[in-house]
Design a protein around this motif. Structure first.
Motif, PDB file in Angstrom:
ATOM      1  N   GLY A  38       0.360  11.099  -7.499  1.00 30.99           N
ATOM      2  CA  GLY A  38       1.671  10.992  -6.868  1.00 30.99           C
ATOM      3  C   GLY A  38       1.618  10.925  -5.353  1.00 30.99           C
ATOM      4  N   ALA A  39       0.429  11.009  -4.754  1.00 30.85           N
ATOM      5  CA  ALA A  39       0.302  10.953  -3.295  1.00 30.85           C
ATOM      6  C   ALA A  39       0.736   9.593  -2.776  1.00 30.85           C
ATOM      7  N   SER A  40       1.382   9.587  -1.604  1.00 32.16           N
ATOM      8  CA  SER A  40       1.876   8.345  -1.015  1.00 32.16           C
ATOM      9  C   SER A  40       0.731   7.514  -0.450  1.00 32.16           C
ATOM     10  N   LEU A  41       0.832   6.198  -0.636  1.00 27.33           N
ATOM     11  CA  LEU A  41      -0.134   5.275  -0.054  1.00 27.33           C
ATOM     12  C   LEU A  41       0.144   5.028   1.423  1.00 27.33           C
ATOM     13  N   TYR A  42       1.384   5.227   1.821  1.00 25.69           N
ATOM     14  CA  TYR A  42       1.802   4.931   3.188  1.00 25.69           C
ATOM     15  C   TYR A  42       2.567   6.127   3.753  1.00 25.69           C
ATOM     16  N   PRO A  43       1.866   7.207   4.089  1.00 21.31           N
ATOM     17  CA  PRO A  43       2.538   8.403   4.617  1.00 21.31           C
ATOM     18  C   PRO A  43       3.408   8.062   5.830  1.00 21.31           C
ATOM     19  N   GLY A  44       4.625   8.561   5.802  1.00 20.53           N
ATOM     20  CA  GLY A  44       5.550   8.319   6.899  1.00 20.53           C
ATOM     21  C   GLY A  44       6.366   7.056   6.763  1.00 20.53           C
ATOM     22  N   GLN A  45       6.048   6.224   5.755  1.00 20.04           N
ATOM     23  CA  GLN A  45       6.803   4.995   5.533  1.00 20.04           C
ATOM     24  C   GLN A  45       7.516   5.068   4.185  1.00 20.04           C
ATOM     25  N   ASN A  46       8.648   4.398   4.089  1.00 21.39           N
ATOM     26  CA  ASN A  46       9.370   4.366   2.825  1.00 21.39           C
ATOM     27  C   ASN A  46       8.558   3.637   1.766  1.00 21.39           C
ATOM     28  N   THR A  47       8.574   4.170   0.567  1.00 17.59           N
ATOM     29  CA  THR A  47       7.932   3.533  -0.568  1.00 17.59           C
ATOM     30  C   THR A  47       8.539   4.118  -1.838  1.00 17.59           C
ATOM     31  N   THR A  48       8.069   3.684  -2.984  1.00 15.93           N
ATOM     32  CA  THR A  48       8.511   4.263  -4.250  1.00 15.93           C
ATOM     33  C   THR A  48       7.340   4.989  -4.892  1.00 15.93           C
ATOM     34  N   GLY A  49       7.653   5.926  -5.802  1.00 19.50           N
ATOM     35  CA  GLY A  49       6.641   6.827  -6.317  1.00 19.50           C
ATOM     36  C   GLY A  49       5.995   6.371  -7.614  1.00 19.50           C
ATOM     37  N   LEU A  50       5.233   7.294  -8.197  1.00 17.66           N
ATOM     38  CA  LEU A  50       4.512   7.026  -9.440  1.00 17.66           C
ATOM     39  C   LEU A  50       5.469   6.577 -10.533  1.00 17.66           C
ATOM     40  N   VAL A  51       6.583   7.266 -10.687  1.00 20.87           N
ATOM     41  CA  VAL A  51       7.716   6.773 -11.476  1.00 20.87           C
ATOM     42  C   VAL A  51       8.865   6.602 -10.490  1.00 20.87           C
ATOM     43  N   PRO A  52       9.217   5.368 -10.173  1.00 20.91           N
ATOM     44  CA  PRO A  52      10.255   5.147  -9.161  1.00 20.91           C
ATOM     45  C   PRO A  52      11.577   5.788  -9.558  1.00 20.91           C
ATOM     46  N   LEU A  53      12.260   6.341  -8.572  1.00 21.21           N
ATOM     47  CA  LEU A  53      13.598   6.890  -8.781  1.00 21.21           C
ATOM     48  C   LEU A  53      14.667   5.969  -8.213  1.00 21.21           C
ATOM     49  N   VAL A  54      14.247   5.052  -7.321  1.00 20.23           N
ATOM     50  CA  VAL A  54      15.172   4.114  -6.692  1.00 20.23           C
ATOM     51  C   VAL A  54      14.544   2.731  -6.681  1.00 20.23           C
TER      52      VAL A  54
END
Length: 268
Positions: free
Chosen positions: A77-93
């Motif tokens: 679940g760790a972000s690929l782009y810390p500090g930037q908007n992205t979607t997660g392992l199971v997207p919520l948006v």
């Protein structure tokens, strides 16, 4: 519906396609809201776009949709782009930051999807990498993606047509990076190397040039091959000739580099 489809080829190149699938199990689809059921953030028709461009290439395709679980995200679940908007392992948006769930999945459900879908895809991809490497002494993972060209939640302005990602040169030999970039530069398409998309978890996880496994991601702006970047996201045959020609040249060139032995020991 099987979670994945694997085609074992004879080339050094493996086409990974984690986001072109549209299968959503009924019990999961029932919990998506109306917006979620549109499956807006699919890499539409990527499998068709790449079909037979390098007929000898292997293909590992996720048939499940990224809203079930995203096969190109870190399983932790760790972000690929810390500090930037992205979607997660199971997207919520969505990529427009609009909610997709009427009833979001629980932690236990996410863990079950990780086991039943994400890990199955990556187990198959790992096996194919090892099979190709055993055959040729080298394997090239080419991660196939596409995305809408204007998404203010993720990036400013309009995305270049062709977005090459090598995590700033860490995931493949320099010769491969140069080859892909040069071919894009000779085309009519705008391009960038390691721009907003530097390579997702798949590229970063597997791309270890000193071990003989090279990885490169290609993110294509969808207006290059769709009639419109909105439902029904129809494939536009009239747009694809030049794009497929460019992609074919890239695949043929990186496959030739791998088979020539020029990449051996090149971890630059």
């Amino acid at each position: 519906m099987t979670p994945i489809t694997v085609h074992e080829g004879t080339a050094a190149v493996i086409l990974a396609q984690p986001h072109s699938g549209t299968y959503v199990p009924g019990e999961i689809e029932a919990r998506l809201n109306a917006r979620g059921r549109v499956l807006l953030d699919t890499d539409w028709h990527v499998d068709r776009l790449y079909e037979d461009l390098l007929p000898e290439a292997s293909v590992v395709r996720a048939n499940f949709h990224r809203y079930v679980i995203d096969a190109n995200r870190d399983p932790s679940g760790a972000s690929l782009y810390p500090g930037q908007n992205t979607t997660g392992l199971v997207p919520l948006v969505t990529f427009d930051e609009q909610p997709i769930w009427a009833e979001p999945p629980t932690d236990e459900e996410i863990e079950a999807r990780r086991r039943d879908y994400h890990s199955v895809y990556h187990a198959a991809l790992s096996r194919e990498i090892e099979r190709v490497k055993a055959r040729h002494g080298v394997a090239v993972l080419y991660d196939c993606h596409s995305i809408r060209s204007r998404l203010p939640f993720l990036f400013e302005d309009e995305l270049p047509d062709l977005n090459i990602g090598t995590n700033n040169g860490e995931t493949c030999a320099r010769a491969m990076e140069i080859a892909a970039t040069d071919i894009c530069a000779q085309s009519d398409f705008s391009h960038v190397l390691n721009g907003r998309f530097r390579g997702g978890w798949t590229t970063r996880h597997y791309g270890k040039p000193l071990t003989g496994v090279h990885a490169i991601q290609m993110e294509i702006a969808q207006h290059c091959y769709l009639e419109t970047e909105a439902p029904p996201f129809a494939y536009d045959e009239g747009k694809t000739d030049e794009l497929r020609k460019t992609l074919r040249q890239i695949l043929e060139r990186i496959n030739a580099l791998a088979l020539s032995g020029e990449l051996e020991g090149d971890g630059s």
